[in-house]
Design an enzyme around this catalytic site. Structure first.
Site, PDB file in Angstrom:
ATOM      1  CB  SER A   1       1.655   5.320 -11.920  1.00 33.59           C
ATOM      2  OG  SER A   1       2.288   4.830 -10.761  1.00 33.59           O
TER       3      SER A   1
ATOM      4  CG  HIS B   1      -3.358  -5.371  -9.700  1.00 35.65           C
ATOM      5  ND1 HIS B   1      -2.431  -6.307 -10.116  1.00 35.65           N
ATOM      6  CD2 HIS B   1      -3.179  -5.254  -8.361  1.00 35.65           C
ATOM      7  CE1 HIS B   1      -1.729  -6.724  -9.076  1.00 35.65           C
ATOM      8  NE2 HIS B   1      -2.157  -6.111  -8.007  1.00 35.65           N
TER       9      HIS B   1
ATOM     10  CE  LYS C   1       5.643   0.768  -1.096  1.00 32.73           C
ATOM     11  NZ  LYS C   1       4.877   0.415  -2.319  1.00 32.73           N
TER      12      LYS C   1
ATOM     13  CB  SER D   1       7.666  -0.553  -8.203  1.00 31.13           C
ATOM     14  OG  SER D   1       8.619  -0.172  -9.177  1.00 31.13           O
TER      15      SER D   1
ATOM     16  CG  HIS E   1      -1.908  -1.119   1.192  1.00 30.66           C
ATOM     17  ND1 HIS E   1      -2.621  -1.512   2.294  1.00 30.66           N
ATOM     18  CD2 HIS E   1      -2.288  -1.957   0.190  1.00 30.66           C
ATOM     19  CE1 HIS E   1      -3.419  -2.522   1.980  1.00 30.66           C
ATOM     20  NE2 HIS E   1      -3.210  -2.822   0.710  1.00 30.66           N
TER      21      HIS E   1
END
Length: 458
Positions: A362, A381, A457, A357, A180
């Site tokens: 992204s 995803h 994170k 990551s 997450h």
């Protein structure tokens, strides 16, 4: 196998494909009532029951529902918020990341600043994101820009255990741990200007991406119902190649109970991301002097969920059938014209958000008609792991990973060094390669690329 297994890969990604993940894809194809094929997205890797990156649709009358096809983190998902800012407006990224880390509770066992009563929790489990907005955590437009309008129908609170509720009470509005994250990003490339304009994104714009799920509540729901469904397998004489595929017929009492609890947990997850969104907006308003309304939600998509949807199974002439689609580490990617898509996006197709990551790009994509035809309106995803967390911590140190990212202009903050090491960029497939596969296959089309500037994170 009742149906074939189908997966989407490039030659480069195929070199790292785990045999175990492929076996799981084949195992899913043995389940009763599965339709057309067992699907694997390019981020496919080994998971519990289904592979992560797995998609399967089941017939309403003959099919089953399986927690292994949803995952423990029910409705782990991602959303993206835009801002009117550019990189020039944020000279102190490190300071911003530190402030975000202090504002959004992060890590194992993190507690929310939101105080919920049992009645509050019940309303959240039923109404999802709308409940959070109604209690002051967002804007009305946020709700319609969530998949399922931020709340799955069919939530049945009687099937959510007291233990699950107890775990959920203190955690709504927290990021959690594992993969997450909350990331501050800049849009560095627009691939489809027309769709980008519809989605409200522009080159140079600062955005915030939030990735989290249903926290301990969802995990407990999965744990509770797995025990029940393991017994249901014997009761209904279901022959399984892997006990992790424990399941029940969709309309059996055990199947309906799991669906009702899962839907409630999914709604909790939408409320969780909504509250975090509010905390982020308030911080940006205070720090940069912008208006709350200047940070609209682009979209929120779920990754781990089973849902009733209508799809064409045979051909267009046969019409649509109601089926239960399991997406485990996969994203809905409905094409243009589907009524489930919010009106302002319907012509372009559903926004699809694919995070990278910590150190990789992204992407914002759009769903396609091809996805409706080939993958039950589904796509990947994320990047997909190539190394386990334990292996990552043995081979990397958090300090070294953070130092390397800092050299590239990316600030990272986490509760501890181990959380950074286990989520290092090198333990994931290249996000650009994964996204290019779904683009080239036509099951999503690239709209914009984002580069990371700072990340928290879990």
């Amino acid at each position: 196998m009742r149906v074939p297994g189908t997966f989407f890969l490039s030659r480069r990604l195929a070199e790292g494909l785990e045999e175990g993940a492929l076996t799981q894809l084949a195992n899913v194809a043995t389940l009763p009532g599965i339709l057309r094929c067992s699907l694997g997205m390019p981020d496919i890797h080994w998971g519990y029951g289904f592979p992560i990156g797995g998609v399967a649709a089941f017939d309403e009358d003959e099919g089953v529902i399986s927690p292994g096809g949803v995952g423990f983190d029910i409705n782990c998902g991602v959303r993206m918020i835009t801002t009117p800012l550019t990189t020039a407006d944020i000279p102190d990224m490190k300071g911003l990341i530190e402030e975000l880390f202090a504002t959004v509770p992060t890590g194992v066992g993190s507690k929310s600043p939101v105080r919920l009563s049992q009645n509050d929790l019940s309303n959240m489990l039923t109404d999802g994101a709308a409940n959070a907005v109604e209690t002051g955590y967002g804007m009305e437009s946020d709700v319609r820009r969530c998949e399922e309008n931020g709340a799955m129908p069919g939530a049945e609170l009687e099937f959510v255990s007291k233990k699950a509720r107890a775990r959920g009470i203190p955690q709504c509005g927290t990021l959690g741990s594992g993969n997450h994250f909350l990331e501050v990003q800049a849009i560095d490339e627009i691939a489809d200007p027309e769709t980008a304009k519809i989605f409200g994104v522009a080159e140079g714009q600062i955005c915030v991406m939030i990735h989290c799920g249903s926290r301990g509540l969802g995990h407990q729901v999965c744990t509770d119902h797995l025990k029940v469904l393991e017994e249901a397998v014997k009761k209904y004489n279901i022959d399984l190649p892997d006990r992790q595929l424990a399941c029940a017929p969709l309309h059996a009492p055990e199947g309906e109970a799991y669906f009702g609890a899962m839907a409630a947990a999914a709604n909790y997850a939408w409320a969780n991301r909504q509250i975090i969104t509010h905390l982020v907006r308030e911080l940006f308003v205070k720090r940069f002097g912008i208006a709350y309304e200047e940070m609209p939600l682009v979209y929120d998509v779920a990754h781990n969920v089973a849902k009733w949807e209508e799809h064409e199974i045979a051909d267009a002439a046969a019409g649509r059938r109601r089926v239960c689609v399991h997406r485990k580490g996969a994203t809905r990617a409905f094409g243009p014209g589907r009524s489930e898509i919010v009106q302002e996006y319907r012509h372009a197709g559903q926004p699809v958000i694919i995070p990278g990551s910590m150190g990789t790009s992204s992407y914002l994509l759009a769903g396609t008609t091809t996805a409706m035809e080939r993958t039950f309106g589904s796509t990947c995803h994320g990047a997909g792991r190539v190394q386990s967390r334990s292996a990552a911590k043995r081979s990397l140190t958090g300090a070294a990973v953070a130092e390397e990212l800092a050299k590239r202009g990316i600030i990272v903050r986490a509760p501890n060094a181990a959380a950074i090491a286990e989520e290092a960029p090198d333990v994931y497939k290249p996000s650009s390669e994964v996204v290019q596969v779904v683009h080239d296959a036509g099951i999503s089309r690239i709209v914009a690329r984002f580069r990371p500037l700072g990340v928290i994170k879990g």
